[in-house]
Design a protein around this motif. Structure first.
Motif, PDB file in Angstrom:
ATOM      1  N   LEU A  79       0.611  -0.975  -0.331  1.00 56.07           N
ATOM      2  CA  LEU A  79      -0.023   0.010   0.292  1.00 56.07           C
ATOM      3  C   LEU A  79       0.743   1.067  -0.070  1.00 56.07           C
ATOM      4  N   GLY A  80       1.965   0.910  -0.352  1.00 60.28           N
ATOM      5  CA  GLY A  80       3.155   2.439  -1.465  1.00 60.28           C
ATOM      6  C   GLY A  80       3.717   2.688   0.012  1.00 60.28           C
ATOM      7  N   MET A  81       3.585   1.313   1.004  1.00 58.49           N
ATOM      8  CA  MET A  81       4.488   1.364   2.880  1.00 58.49           C
ATOM      9  C   MET A  81       5.994   0.716   2.254  1.00 58.49           C
ATOM     10  N   PRO A  82       6.933   0.705   2.632  1.00 63.12           N
ATOM     11  CA  PRO A  82       7.920  -0.001   2.589  1.00 63.12           C
ATOM     12  C   PRO A  82       7.595  -0.915   4.190  1.00 63.12           C
ATOM     13  N   VAL A  83       7.685  -2.287   4.130  1.00 62.61           N
ATOM     14  CA  VAL A  83       7.711  -3.463   5.131  1.00 62.61           C
ATOM     15  C   VAL A  83       8.405  -4.167   5.200  1.00 62.61           C
ATOM     16  N   VAL A  84       8.980  -4.540   6.316  1.00 63.05           N
ATOM     17  CA  VAL A  84      10.555  -5.601   6.230  1.00 63.05           C
ATOM     18  C   VAL A  84       9.539  -5.960   6.999  1.00 63.05           C
ATOM     19  N   GLU A  85       9.590  -7.854   6.455  1.00 65.46           N
ATOM     20  CA  GLU A  85       9.410  -8.884   6.230  1.00 65.46           C
ATOM     21  C   GLU A  85      10.099 -10.006   7.661  1.00 65.46           C
ATOM     22  N   LEU A  86       9.672  -9.909   8.885  1.00 68.87           N
ATOM     23  CA  LEU A  86      10.340 -10.714   9.868  1.00 68.87           C
ATOM     24  C   LEU A  86      10.512 -12.290  10.093  1.00 68.87           C
ATOM     25  N   ASN A  87       9.666 -12.325   9.299  1.00 68.89           N
ATOM     26  CA  ASN A  87       9.742 -14.496   9.362  1.00 68.89           C
ATOM     27  C   ASN A  87       9.206 -14.745   7.871  1.00 68.89           C
ATOM     28  N   ARG A  88       9.189 -14.095   7.012  1.00 70.49           N
ATOM     29  CA  ARG A  88       8.387 -14.644   5.265  1.00 70.49           C
ATOM     30  C   ARG A  88       9.312 -15.831   5.136  1.00 70.49           C
ATOM     31  N   PRO A  89       9.714 -16.666   4.348  1.00 68.82           N
ATOM     32  CA  PRO A  89      10.567 -17.800   4.475  1.00 68.82           C
ATOM     33  C   PRO A  89      10.458 -17.242   2.831  1.00 68.82           C
ATOM     34  N   MET A 225      10.526 -22.244  16.509  1.00 71.37           N
ATOM     35  CA  MET A 225       9.557 -22.822  15.614  1.00 71.37           C
ATOM     36  C   MET A 225       9.381 -22.218  14.053  1.00 71.37           C
ATOM     37  N   LEU A 226      10.408 -21.614  13.866  1.00 73.22           N
ATOM     38  CA  LEU A 226      10.502 -20.405  11.961  1.00 73.22           C
ATOM     39  C   LEU A 226      10.701 -22.277  11.813  1.00 73.22           C
ATOM     40  N   ARG A 227      10.949 -23.150  11.760  1.00 73.54           N
ATOM     41  CA  ARG A 227      11.023 -24.265  11.061  1.00 73.54           C
ATOM     42  C   ARG A 227      10.271 -24.497  10.446  1.00 73.54           C
ATOM     43  N   HIS A 228       8.999 -24.358  11.560  1.00 75.85           N
ATOM     44  CA  HIS A 228       7.185 -25.073  10.464  1.00 75.85           C
ATOM     45  C   HIS A 228       7.032 -24.092  10.095  1.00 75.85           C
ATOM     46  N   ARG A 229       7.967 -22.723   9.607  1.00 76.59           N
ATOM     47  CA  ARG A 229       6.804 -21.667   8.247  1.00 76.59           C
ATOM     48  C   ARG A 229       7.385 -21.942   6.869  1.00 76.59           C
ATOM     49  N   VAL A 230       7.722 -23.295   7.037  1.00 78.09           N
ATOM     50  CA  VAL A 230       7.840 -23.804   5.227  1.00 78.09           C
ATOM     51  C   VAL A 230       7.674 -25.753   5.760  1.00 78.09           C
ATOM     52  N   LYS A 231       7.341 -26.128   4.309  1.00 81.00           N
ATOM     53  CA  LYS A 231       6.678 -27.841   5.368  1.00 81.00           C
ATOM     54  C   LYS A 231       8.107 -28.504   5.210  1.00 81.00           C
ATOM     55  N   PRO A 232       8.123 -29.449   6.452  1.00 86.47           N
ATOM     56  CA  PRO A 232       9.535 -30.347   6.323  1.00 86.47           C
ATOM     57  C   PRO A 232       9.809 -31.518   5.053  1.00 86.47           C
ATOM     58  N   GLY A 233      10.863 -31.015   4.819  1.00 83.40           N
ATOM     59  CA  GLY A 233      11.242 -32.565   3.386  1.00 83.40           C
ATOM     60  C   GLY A 233      11.743 -33.729   4.180  1.00 83.40           C
ATOM     61  N   ILE A 234      12.076 -34.384   3.086  1.00 89.57           N
ATOM     62  CA  ILE A 234      13.023 -36.053   3.225  1.00 89.57           C
ATOM     63  C   ILE A 234      13.737 -35.358   3.488  1.00 89.57           C
ATOM     64  N   THR A 235      14.925 -34.572   2.633  1.00 84.45           N
ATOM     65  CA  THR A 235      16.502 -34.513   2.883  1.00 84.45           C
ATOM     66  C   THR A 235      16.056 -32.601   3.165  1.00 84.45           C
ATOM     67  N   GLY A 236      17.238 -32.080   3.815  1.00 82.35           N
ATOM     68  CA  GLY A 236      17.701 -30.869   3.904  1.00 82.35           C
ATOM     69  C   GLY A 236      18.892 -30.201   3.789  1.00 82.35           C
ATOM     70  N   TRP A 237      19.392 -28.707   4.401  1.00 84.41           N
ATOM     71  CA  TRP A 237      20.581 -27.909   4.100  1.00 84.41           C
ATOM     72  C   TRP A 237      21.491 -28.779   5.722  1.00 84.41           C
ATOM     73  N   ALA A 238      20.631 -28.798   5.730  1.00 85.41           N
ATOM     74  CA  ALA A 238      21.201 -29.615   7.629  1.00 85.41           C
ATOM     75  C   ALA A 238      21.403 -31.265   7.595  1.00 85.41           C
ATOM     76  N   GLN A 239      21.210 -31.804   6.996  1.00 81.96           N
ATOM     77  CA  GLN A 239      21.492 -33.507   6.465  1.00 81.96           C
ATOM     78  C   GLN A 239      22.004 -33.545   5.425  1.00 81.96           C
ATOM     79  N   ILE A 240      22.724 -32.453   4.722  1.00 83.24           N
ATOM     80  CA  ILE A 240      23.799 -32.488   3.652  1.00 83.24           C
ATOM     81  C   ILE A 240      24.661 -32.364   4.592  1.00 83.24           C
ATOM     82  N   HIS A 241      24.808 -31.508   5.673  1.00 85.95           N
ATOM     83  CA  HIS A 241      26.131 -31.239   6.526  1.00 85.95           C
ATOM     84  C   HIS A 241      26.573 -31.875   7.530  1.00 85.95           C
ATOM     85  N   GLY A 242      25.880 -32.714   7.644  1.00 82.19           N
ATOM     86  CA  GLY A 242      26.117 -34.310   9.051  1.00 82.19           C
ATOM     87  C   GLY A 242      25.139 -34.375   9.645  1.00 82.19           C
ATOM     88  N   CYS A 243      23.905 -33.782   9.729  1.00 84.62           N
ATOM     89  CA  CYS A 243      23.310 -33.376  10.652  1.00 84.62           C
ATOM     90  C   CYS A 243      22.466 -34.439  10.830  1.00 84.62           C
TER      91      CYS A 243
END
Length: 290
Positions: A79-89, A225-243
């Motif tokens: 609406l013509g205003m700058p808005v900072v998205e704090l937790n939108r993935p 809890m920000l992990r739940h702002r997206v769908k969970p995955g079968i694999t992920g960035w954490a898993q390919i880094h050994g987690c």
């Protein structure tokens, strides 16, 4: 040899009021002025900037760490205003539609191609011990919606105490012989392509944790809890880094969550492809998977 080290203390001038800054800047031929004010002092920051409006020098703001974290987020116009998205993935925009379509096509293709292997595993599971082929457990999905995650059953049927989830440990006696093989090679995760087809999971995303673990860590780890702002995955960035495997310490979980949050904030379709390719060629086995 007798020269003294030059001292700059004589050039230091203490000012008692902000309005003295312009005159002092001109008196000392200042080239830059740095303002070290926290974001909470934004009103004063604007006052000082107005006070210095006639000075032809560089004016820089040194924000505090909390401000850096906020300002590093994406800024959009609403609406013509700058808005900072704090937790939108990052995947929450129109680009996320590409991810959803890719997920469905990839899951369907994987289920068709892997059907002979999955049927073979189902027979071996039935022969290994009494009980169902599939194991279901409630998890939190996108924006905290509950769903049942599917896995091939890798343990003997047993009963957990109410409200308790005992993670698998190395040489866990509950794990069947075929279960050891499936867990070591991540083949027990294959039924989760059904979750992807149902729209409950993504091919790539943060791994879904047991509900009890969410309750434990949501107050221990900032932004967990920000992990739940997206769908969970079968694999992920954490898993390919050994987690992978057991999270038997807060440090292990904190490291895993840090990778998950990095993925959420920096997501791109090409990042997903990189994770999938890495998983396909290197990520099926791991010393921490048992």
């Amino acid at each position: 040899a007798g020269r003294e080290t030059p001292s700059f203390t004589s050039n230091i001038e203490k000012l008692d009021h902000l309005y003295q800054i312009p005159a002092a800047a001109m008196r000392h031929a200042i080239h830059e002025i740095w303002l070290a004010l926290p974001l909470a002092e934004s009103a004063k920051l604007q006052d000082v900037q107005y006070l210095l409006r006639n000075l032809l020098v560089d004016i820089r703001w040194v924000p505090d760490t909390s401000a850096i974290g906020i300002l590093s987020n994406k800024t959009v116009e609403f609406l013509g205003m700058p808005v900072v998205e704090l937790n939108r993935p990052a995947s929450g925009s129109i680009h996320g539609l590409v991810k959803d379509v890719f997920d469905k096509l990839f899951a369907l293709t994987a289920l068709v191609l892997l059907m002979p292997l999955m049927l073979t595993l189902a027979v071996l599971i039935k022969l290994s011990s009494p009980g169902p082929v599939l194991f279901r457990q409630p998890r939190l999905g996108l924006n905290g919606r509950r769903f049942d995650v599917y896995k091939f059953r890798s343990m003997k049927v047993h009963t957990e105490a109410s409200g308790k989830v005992t993670q698998a440990t190395r040489n866990d006696p509950r794990i069947t012989r075929i279960g050891h093989f499936m867990r070591r090679t991540s083949l027990d995760e294959l039924p989760q392509f059904i979750n992807v087809l149902k729209g409950e999971m993504s091919v790539v995303g943060p791994r879904p944790h047991a509900l009890q673990h969410n309750d434990l860590y949501k107050d221990k780890l900032a932004h967990y809890m920000l992990r739940h702002r997206v769908k969970p995955g079968i694999t992920g960035w954490a898993q390919i880094h050994g987690c992978r495997g057991e999270t038997d310490s807060d440090e292990k979980m904190a490291r895993r969550v840090a990778f998950d949050l990095h993925y959420i904030r920096h997501w791109s379709f090409w990042m997903d492809l990189k994770i999938i390719l890495w998983t396909a060629f290197k990520g099926w086995t791991d010393t921490n998977a048992y």
